[in-house]
Design a protein around this motif. Structure first.
Motif, PDB file in Angstrom:
ATOM      1  N   PHE A   1       0.830  -1.200   0.000  1.00 23.40           N
ATOM      2  CA  PHE A   1       0.000   0.000   0.000  1.00 23.40           C
ATOM      3  C   PHE A   1       0.866   1.252   0.000  1.00 23.40           C
ATOM      4  CE2 PHE A   1      -2.232  -3.425   2.012  1.00 23.40           C
ATOM      5  CZ  PHE A   1      -3.525  -3.341   1.524  1.00 23.40           C
ATOM      6  N   LEU A   2       0.394   2.279  -0.688  1.00 23.75           N
ATOM      7  CA  LEU A   2       0.990   3.599  -0.538  1.00 23.75           C
ATOM      8  C   LEU A   2       0.523   4.180   0.786  1.00 23.75           C
ATOM      9  CD1 LEU A   2       0.402   4.951  -4.149  1.00 23.75           C
ATOM     10  CD2 LEU A   2       2.602   4.298  -3.141  1.00 23.75           C
TER      11      LEU A   2
ATOM     12  N   LYS B   1      -1.056   3.390 -11.154  1.00 26.42           N
ATOM     13  CA  LYS B   1      -0.917   2.490 -12.303  1.00 26.42           C
ATOM     14  C   LYS B   1       0.112   1.390 -12.059  1.00 26.42           C
ATOM     15  CE  LYS B   1       2.526   5.443 -14.592  1.00 26.42           C
ATOM     16  NZ  LYS B   1       2.792   6.302 -15.773  1.00 26.42           N
ATOM     17  N   PHE B   2       0.906   1.530 -10.995  1.00 26.30           N
ATOM     18  CA  PHE B   2       1.937   0.530 -10.728  1.00 26.30           C
ATOM     19  C   PHE B   2       1.414  -0.653  -9.906  1.00 26.30           C
ATOM     20  CE2 PHE B   2       4.425   4.464 -11.433  1.00 26.30           C
ATOM     21  CZ  PHE B   2       5.134   4.042 -12.547  1.00 26.30           C
ATOM     22  N   GLY B   3       0.110  -0.690  -9.673  1.00 26.06           N
ATOM     23  CA  GLY B   3      -0.489  -1.896  -9.120  1.00 26.06           C
ATOM     24  C   GLY B   3      -0.484  -2.026  -7.613  1.00 26.06           C
ATOM     25  N   PHE B   4      -0.540  -0.914  -6.898  1.00 27.65           N
ATOM     26  CA  PHE B   4      -0.623  -0.990  -5.436  1.00 27.65           C
ATOM     27  C   PHE B   4      -1.995  -1.523  -5.022  1.00 27.65           C
ATOM     28  CE2 PHE B   4       2.744   2.047  -6.238  1.00 27.65           C
ATOM     29  CZ  PHE B   4       3.714   1.626  -5.343  1.00 27.65           C
ATOM     30  N   ASP B   5      -2.046  -2.108  -3.840  1.00 24.56           N
ATOM     31  CA  ASP B   5      -3.269  -2.756  -3.374  1.00 24.56           C
ATOM     32  C   ASP B   5      -4.223  -1.810  -2.656  1.00 24.56           C
ATOM     33  OD1 ASP B   5      -2.751  -5.644  -4.072  1.00 24.56           O
ATOM     34  OD2 ASP B   5      -0.938  -5.195  -2.921  1.00 24.56           O
ATOM     35  N   GLY B   6      -3.830  -0.571  -2.487  1.00 26.17           N
ATOM     36  CA  GLY B   6      -4.666   0.420  -1.830  1.00 26.17           C
ATOM     37  C   GLY B   6      -3.815   1.564  -1.338  1.00 26.17           C
ATOM     38  N   VAL B   7      -4.445   2.486  -0.615  1.00 26.89           N
ATOM     39  CA  VAL B   7      -3.714   3.667  -0.159  1.00 26.89           C
ATOM     40  C   VAL B   7      -4.134   4.064   1.254  1.00 26.89           C
ATOM     41  CG1 VAL B   7      -3.551   4.552  -2.527  1.00 26.89           C
ATOM     42  CG2 VAL B   7      -5.379   5.366  -1.043  1.00 26.89           C
ATOM     43  N   VAL B   8      -3.163   4.583   1.983  1.00 29.66           N
ATOM     44  CA  VAL B   8      -3.425   5.409   3.155  1.00 29.66           C
ATOM     45  C   VAL B   8      -3.009   6.807   2.718  1.00 29.66           C
ATOM     46  CG1 VAL B   8      -2.849   5.896   5.557  1.00 29.66           C
ATOM     47  CG2 VAL B   8      -2.979   3.522   4.764  1.00 29.66           C
ATOM     48  N   GLY B   9      -3.970   7.608   2.300  1.00 30.71           N
ATOM     49  CA  GLY B   9      -3.688   8.921   1.737  1.00 30.71           C
ATOM     50  C   GLY B   9      -4.072  10.040   2.679  1.00 30.71           C
TER      51      GLY B   9
ATOM     52  N   VAL C   1      -8.591   6.245   3.234  1.00 31.11           N
ATOM     53  CA  VAL C   1      -7.983   4.915   3.277  1.00 31.11           C
ATOM     54  C   VAL C   1      -8.786   3.966   2.396  1.00 31.11           C
ATOM     55  CG1 VAL C   1      -7.284   3.001   4.770  1.00 31.11           C
ATOM     56  CG2 VAL C   1      -7.227   5.354   5.648  1.00 31.11           C
ATOM     57  N   THR C   2      -8.085   3.246   1.510  1.00 30.92           N
ATOM     58  CA  THR C   2      -8.761   2.309   0.618  1.00 30.92           C
ATOM     59  C   THR C   2      -8.029   0.982   0.548  1.00 30.92           C
ATOM     60  OG1 THR C   2      -7.551   2.913  -1.407  1.00 30.92           O
ATOM     61  CG2 THR C   2      -9.470   4.255  -0.836  1.00 30.92           C
ATOM     62  N   VAL C   3      -8.797  -0.053   0.234  1.00 28.35           N
ATOM     63  CA  VAL C   3      -8.258  -1.345  -0.197  1.00 28.35           C
ATOM     64  C   VAL C   3      -8.906  -1.630  -1.539  1.00 28.35           C
ATOM     65  CG1 VAL C   3      -8.141  -3.816   0.230  1.00 28.35           C
ATOM     66  CG2 VAL C   3      -7.892  -2.218   2.132  1.00 28.35           C
ATOM     67  N   GLY C   4      -8.116  -1.636  -2.603  1.00 31.84           N
ATOM     68  CA  GLY C   4      -8.701  -1.748  -3.930  1.00 31.84           C
ATOM     69  C   GLY C   4      -9.659  -0.591  -4.158  1.00 31.84           C
ATOM     70  N   ASP C   5     -10.887  -0.901  -4.561  1.00 30.32           N
ATOM     71  CA  ASP C   5     -11.901   0.134  -4.789  1.00 30.32           C
ATOM     72  C   ASP C   5     -12.773   0.386  -3.560  1.00 30.32           C
ATOM     73  OD1 ASP C   5     -11.102   0.492  -7.447  1.00 30.32           O
ATOM     74  OD2 ASP C   5     -12.393  -1.143  -8.146  1.00 30.32           O
ATOM     75  N   THR C   6     -12.481  -0.289  -2.460  1.00 30.94           N
ATOM     76  CA  THR C   6     -13.278  -0.146  -1.242  1.00 30.94           C
ATOM     77  C   THR C   6     -12.705   0.955  -0.356  1.00 30.94           C
ATOM     78  OG1 THR C   6     -13.857  -2.500  -1.269  1.00 30.94           O
ATOM     79  CG2 THR C   6     -14.136  -1.323   0.815  1.00 30.94           C
ATOM     80  N   VAL C   7     -13.534   1.930  -0.011  1.00 28.39           N
ATOM     81  CA  VAL C   7     -13.114   3.013   0.877  1.00 28.39           C
ATOM     82  C   VAL C   7     -13.391   2.592   2.318  1.00 28.39           C
ATOM     83  CG1 VAL C   7     -13.453   5.428   1.526  1.00 28.39           C
ATOM     84  CG2 VAL C   7     -13.591   4.751  -0.884  1.00 28.39           C
ATOM     85  N   LEU C   8     -12.330   2.517   3.121  1.00 27.52           N
ATOM     86  CA  LEU C   8     -12.468   2.132   4.527  1.00 27.52           C
ATOM     87  C   LEU C   8     -12.663   3.335   5.440  1.00 27.52           C
ATOM     88  CD1 LEU C   8      -9.687  -0.602   4.924  1.00 27.52           C
ATOM     89  CD2 LEU C   8     -12.064  -0.877   4.179  1.00 27.52           C
ATOM     90  N   TYR C   9     -12.152   4.488   5.031  1.00 25.74           N
ATOM     91  CA  TYR C   9     -12.204   5.662   5.907  1.00 25.74           C
ATOM     92  C   TYR C   9     -12.115   6.914   5.049  1.00 25.74           C
ATOM     93  CZ  TYR C   9     -11.140   8.577  10.033  1.00 25.74           C
ATOM     94  OH  TYR C   9     -11.173   9.516  11.033  1.00 25.74           O
ATOM     95  N   ASP C  10     -12.945   7.909   5.368  1.00 26.72           N
ATOM     96  CA  ASP C  10     -12.984   9.144   4.592  1.00 26.72           C
ATOM     97  C   ASP C  10     -13.381  10.271   5.541  1.00 26.72           C
ATOM     98  OD1 ASP C  10     -13.141  11.089   2.680  1.00 26.72           O
ATOM     99  OD2 ASP C  10     -14.713  10.134   1.484  1.00 26.72           O
TER     100      ASP C  10
END
Length: 221
Positions: A39-40, A54-62, A68-77
């Motif tokens: 994850f980023l 585009k480099f294929g990360f599994d989600g982000v903590v932005g 916070v996401t895992v794939g297309d699922t938003v866990l926290y906003d």
């Protein structure tokens, strides 16, 4: 399975850049091939992350943990309220603080920030990131074009800590003022970060999503 969290500026890439070296990409893909997730994990907002997704990360903590996401699922906003945003900008601008605001869909900066940055020396990764972003037009729009989107943080730059006093008095119960001083360049830079979240919260939420403990997470930054 292990969960790997990677910072961007100064870790995955040079400050302000969006292309990781081949060696980093090979290591990331190698970890994923073994069944791990990568994850980023960054202070950057979603818009500034798009070139890296585009480099294929599994989600982000932005946004420092605000999105916070895992794939297309938003866990926290968790963006700021409109009132918090308005109070922050009014109290900071009143004392000559340069501001950049970050939403999911873009970033907007004070029009004269570029001139301020050009006068600062090297050696501060955040200043380098913003200087590069402005000089290469990486999506930083002028403040007068701000579209009202919910924002997650305010990045600030000034020359004296006293310029932040009024904003602190109004906002410090809800926001941490995370500041870095570069004495050699007479410059302060930092950001207002919501006390409701941090990167650690994002890591914990993703671990819980996979039914894993914090001992199964690794961070690089």
């Amino acid at each position: 399975m292990k969960l790997i969290f990677v910072d961007i500026d100064g870790t995955l890439t040079r400050p302000g850049e969006n292309i990781p070296p081949d060696s980093a990409l090979e290591a990331i893909r190698g970890a994923q091939a073994k069944g791990n997730k990568v994850f980023l994990c960054t202070g950057r907002n979603l818009d500034m992350l798009r070139p890296l997704l585009k480099f294929g990360f599994d989600g982000v903590v932005g946004s420092g943990g605000g999105y916070v996401t895992v794939g297309d699922t938003v866990l926290y906003d968790c963006p700021m309220t409109d009132e918090q945003r308005d109070v922050a900008l009014e109290s900071l601008h009143e004392f000559g603080v340069f501001c950049t605001i970050e939403a999911k869909d873009g970033s907007w900066g004070d029009e004269n920030m570029g001139e301020f940055l050009s006068q600062q020396g090297e050696g501060n990764s955040e200043i380098e990131r913003w200087r590069k972003a402005l000089s290469e037009n990486l999506g930083i729009k002028p403040m007068h074009e701000y579209n009202g989107s919910p924002i997650y943080k305010v990045v600030v730059m000034c020359t004296d800590m006293s310029q932040l006093d009024k904003a602190r008095s109004l906002l410090e119960k809800d926001f941490r003022f995370v500041m870095q001083e570069v004495k050699a360049h007479n410059c302060l830079n930092g950001e207002l970060v919501n006390r409701k979240f941090d990167k650690g919260l994002g890591v914990r939420l993703i671990a819980e999503h996979f039914g894993l403990g914090i001992e199964d997470t690794y961070g690089f930054g």
